[in-house]
Scaffold this motif. Structure first.
Motif, PDB file in Angstrom:
ATOM      1  N   ILE A 182      -4.211  23.529   1.844  1.00 37.64           N
ATOM      2  CA  ILE A 182      -3.210  22.465   1.997  1.00 37.64           C
ATOM      3  C   ILE A 182      -3.502  21.322   1.033  1.00 37.64           C
ATOM      4  O   ILE A 182      -2.599  20.811   0.358  1.00 37.64           O
ATOM      5  CB  ILE A 182      -3.181  21.954   3.456  1.00 37.64           C
ATOM      6  CG1 ILE A 182      -2.647  23.048   4.389  1.00 37.64           C
ATOM      7  CG2 ILE A 182      -2.313  20.697   3.565  1.00 37.64           C
ATOM      8  CD1 ILE A 182      -2.777  22.703   5.863  1.00 37.64           C
ATOM      9  N   ILE A 183      -4.766  20.925   0.949  1.00 36.02           N
ATOM     10  CA  ILE A 183      -5.171  19.838   0.048  1.00 36.02           C
ATOM     11  C   ILE A 183      -4.927  20.223  -1.414  1.00 36.02           C
ATOM     12  O   ILE A 183      -4.388  19.435  -2.203  1.00 36.02           O
ATOM     13  CB  ILE A 183      -6.653  19.476   0.267  1.00 36.02           C
ATOM     14  CG1 ILE A 183      -6.845  18.821   1.641  1.00 36.02           C
ATOM     15  CG2 ILE A 183      -7.157  18.540  -0.841  1.00 36.02           C
ATOM     16  CD1 ILE A 183      -8.289  18.615   2.030  1.00 36.02           C
ATOM     17  N   CYS A 184      -5.313  21.435  -1.776  1.00 37.54           N
ATOM     18  CA  CYS A 184      -5.138  21.890  -3.160  1.00 37.54           C
ATOM     19  C   CYS A 184      -3.663  21.965  -3.534  1.00 37.54           C
ATOM     20  O   CYS A 184      -3.284  21.654  -4.673  1.00 37.54           O
ATOM     21  CB  CYS A 184      -5.791  23.261  -3.350  1.00 37.54           C
ATOM     22  SG  CYS A 184      -7.595  23.205  -3.347  1.00 37.54           S
ATOM     23  N   ASN A 185      -2.843  22.363  -2.583  1.00 38.11           N
ATOM     24  CA  ASN A 185      -1.404  22.438  -2.837  1.00 38.11           C
ATOM     25  C   ASN A 185      -0.824  21.052  -3.090  1.00 38.11           C
ATOM     26  O   ASN A 185       0.031  20.865  -3.973  1.00 38.11           O
ATOM     27  CB  ASN A 185      -0.699  23.102  -1.653  1.00 38.11           C
ATOM     28  CG  ASN A 185       0.736  23.493  -1.981  1.00 38.11           C
ATOM     29  OD1 ASN A 185       1.042  23.912  -3.103  1.00 38.11           O
ATOM     30  ND2 ASN A 185       1.618  23.350  -1.021  1.00 38.11           N
ATOM     31  N   LYS A 186      -1.301  20.070  -2.340  1.00 42.03           N
ATOM     32  CA  LYS A 186      -0.844  18.689  -2.536  1.00 42.03           C
ATOM     33  C   LYS A 186      -1.291  18.155  -3.896  1.00 42.03           C
ATOM     34  O   LYS A 186      -0.537  17.471  -4.591  1.00 42.03           O
ATOM     35  CB  LYS A 186      -1.366  17.794  -1.400  1.00 42.03           C
ATOM     36  CG  LYS A 186      -0.681  18.038  -0.054  1.00 42.03           C
ATOM     37  CD  LYS A 186      -1.164  17.060   0.985  1.00 42.03           C
ATOM     38  CE  LYS A 186      -0.468  17.272   2.327  1.00 42.03           C
ATOM     39  NZ  LYS A 186       0.992  17.021   2.234  1.00 42.03           N
ATOM     40  N   ILE A 187      -2.519  18.460  -4.282  1.00 48.66           N
ATOM     41  CA  ILE A 187      -3.038  18.036  -5.595  1.00 48.66           C
ATOM     42  C   ILE A 187      -2.219  18.691  -6.709  1.00 48.66           C
ATOM     43  O   ILE A 187      -1.846  18.042  -7.694  1.00 48.66           O
ATOM     44  CB  ILE A 187      -4.522  18.407  -5.745  1.00 48.66           C
ATOM     45  CG1 ILE A 187      -5.375  17.611  -4.748  1.00 48.66           C
ATOM     46  CG2 ILE A 187      -5.007  18.135  -7.181  1.00 48.66           C
ATOM     47  CD1 ILE A 187      -6.833  18.033  -4.708  1.00 48.66           C
ATOM     48  N   ASP A 188      -1.949  19.972  -6.536  1.00 45.54           N
ATOM     49  CA  ASP A 188      -1.186  20.713  -7.539  1.00 45.54           C
ATOM     50  C   ASP A 188       0.206  20.106  -7.730  1.00 45.54           C
ATOM     51  O   ASP A 188       0.675  19.937  -8.862  1.00 45.54           O
ATOM     52  CB  ASP A 188      -1.067  22.174  -7.104  1.00 45.54           C
ATOM     53  CG  ASP A 188      -0.211  22.991  -8.049  1.00 45.54           C
ATOM     54  OD1 ASP A 188      -0.556  23.078  -9.243  1.00 45.54           O
ATOM     55  OD2 ASP A 188       0.826  23.526  -7.615  1.00 45.54           O
ATOM     56  N   ARG A 189       0.852  19.762  -6.624  1.00 45.40           N
ATOM     57  CA  ARG A 189       2.192  19.175  -6.696  1.00 45.40           C
ATOM     58  C   ARG A 189       2.163  17.770  -7.297  1.00 45.40           C
ATOM     59  O   ARG A 189       3.026  17.410  -8.097  1.00 45.40           O
ATOM     60  CB  ARG A 189       2.816  19.127  -5.307  1.00 45.40           C
ATOM     61  CG  ARG A 189       3.221  20.495  -4.770  1.00 45.40           C
ATOM     62  CD  ARG A 189       3.869  20.363  -3.402  1.00 45.40           C
ATOM     63  NE  ARG A 189       4.350  21.639  -2.902  1.00 45.40           N
ATOM     64  CZ  ARG A 189       4.970  21.794  -1.739  1.00 45.40           C
ATOM     65  NH1 ARG A 189       5.151  20.731  -0.934  1.00 45.40           N
ATOM     66  NH2 ARG A 189       5.382  22.979  -1.358  1.00 45.40           N
ATOM     67  N   LYS A 190       1.173  16.986  -6.917  1.00 41.51           N
ATOM     68  CA  LYS A 190       1.094  15.599  -7.373  1.00 41.51           C
ATOM     69  C   LYS A 190       0.896  15.509  -8.886  1.00 41.51           C
ATOM     70  O   LYS A 190       1.487  14.673  -9.568  1.00 41.51           O
ATOM     71  CB  LYS A 190      -0.037  14.865  -6.652  1.00 41.51           C
ATOM     72  CG  LYS A 190      -0.159  13.386  -7.046  1.00 41.51           C
ATOM     73  CD  LYS A 190      -1.217  12.684  -6.232  1.00 41.51           C
ATOM     74  CE  LYS A 190      -1.376  11.221  -6.625  1.00 41.51           C
ATOM     75  NZ  LYS A 190      -0.144  10.441  -6.456  1.00 41.51           N
TER      76      LYS A 190
END
Length: 215
Positions: free
Chosen positions: A190-198
């Motif tokens: 979940i955290i990595c997905n948020k970083i990827d999107r940001k």
């Protein structure tokens, strides 16, 4: 043919990167912490689930290729999510190493499942780098990206999702991980997905990937 080769090279390179960081993290100078919950103590050892645990290694090569040929965006996202999760997990493994207690496991008979399980225990003892479980981390990524696939038969999707869920369960039923490792893996994705999107990492990687020519 060049495209096949390129996808395979990047996929294998990512597996090698994960393996190297996993092994390096084992040199952590810190004392490993034992994590165990009441649920883990109640769960039995089911050797037959080892076949799903091994299936994960096959999926590491097959699924990224499927993602690429069904939707390149999914392959790019797979690469960035996996690379991010491996990097973050390395620092967790190194700074906060964890281990588990398998307890005394008696194998009543020698079957193909118990033999395969003994191989894992032999090669992965003492067991370290448990939280987050990389088996589970990649499975959550596989499930997430499979759900995003377009023009992909629903029964193939269902097969991939179910088998990945069984791989996650297998980590608990062959005593390679505890429930905290699984939950940490989900949180990591979940955290990595948020970083990827940001930071639009998938898009940036896609540009770099397309610029590389493989002879």
């Amino acid at each position: 043919m060049k495209e096949y080769k390129k996808v395979l090279i990047f996929t294998i390179a990512l597996v090698v990167f994960e393996t190297i960081t996993y092994l390096l993290a084992k040199f952590s100078p810190f004392e490993p912490t034992i994590l165990l919950s009441t649920l883990d103590q109640k769960l039995p050892v089911i050797p037959s689930f080892v076949m799903f645990y091994y299936l994960w290694y096959i999926y590491l090569i097959i699924l990224p290729c499927i993602f690429y040929y069904k939707d390149k965006k999914n392959f790019y996202k797979y690469f960035t999510l996996t690379a991010l999760s491996v990097i973050i997990a390395f620092f967790i493994f190194f700074l906060f190493p964890t281990t588990i207690e398998r307890g005394n496991i008696n194998f009543e008979e020698n079957t193909i499942f118990t033999i395969l399980l003994k191989i894992i225990y032999f090669t992965d003892t003492p067991i370290l780098n448990c939280l987050p479980s990389m088996h589970c981390t990649l499975c959550f990524i596989f499930i997430y990206l499979t759900l995003k696939l377009r023009n992909f038969k629903w029964y193939y999707k269902l097969l991939i999702i179910i088998t990945n869920v069984l791989i996650i369960v297998s980590t608990l039923l062959i005593k390679q991980h505890v429930i905290w490792d699984v939950l940490a893996a989900l949180l990591l994705v979940i955290i990595c997905n948020k970083i990827d999107r940001k930071f639009n990492l998938s898009e940036k990687f896609a540009i770099k990937y397309d610029e590389i020519n493989i002879k």
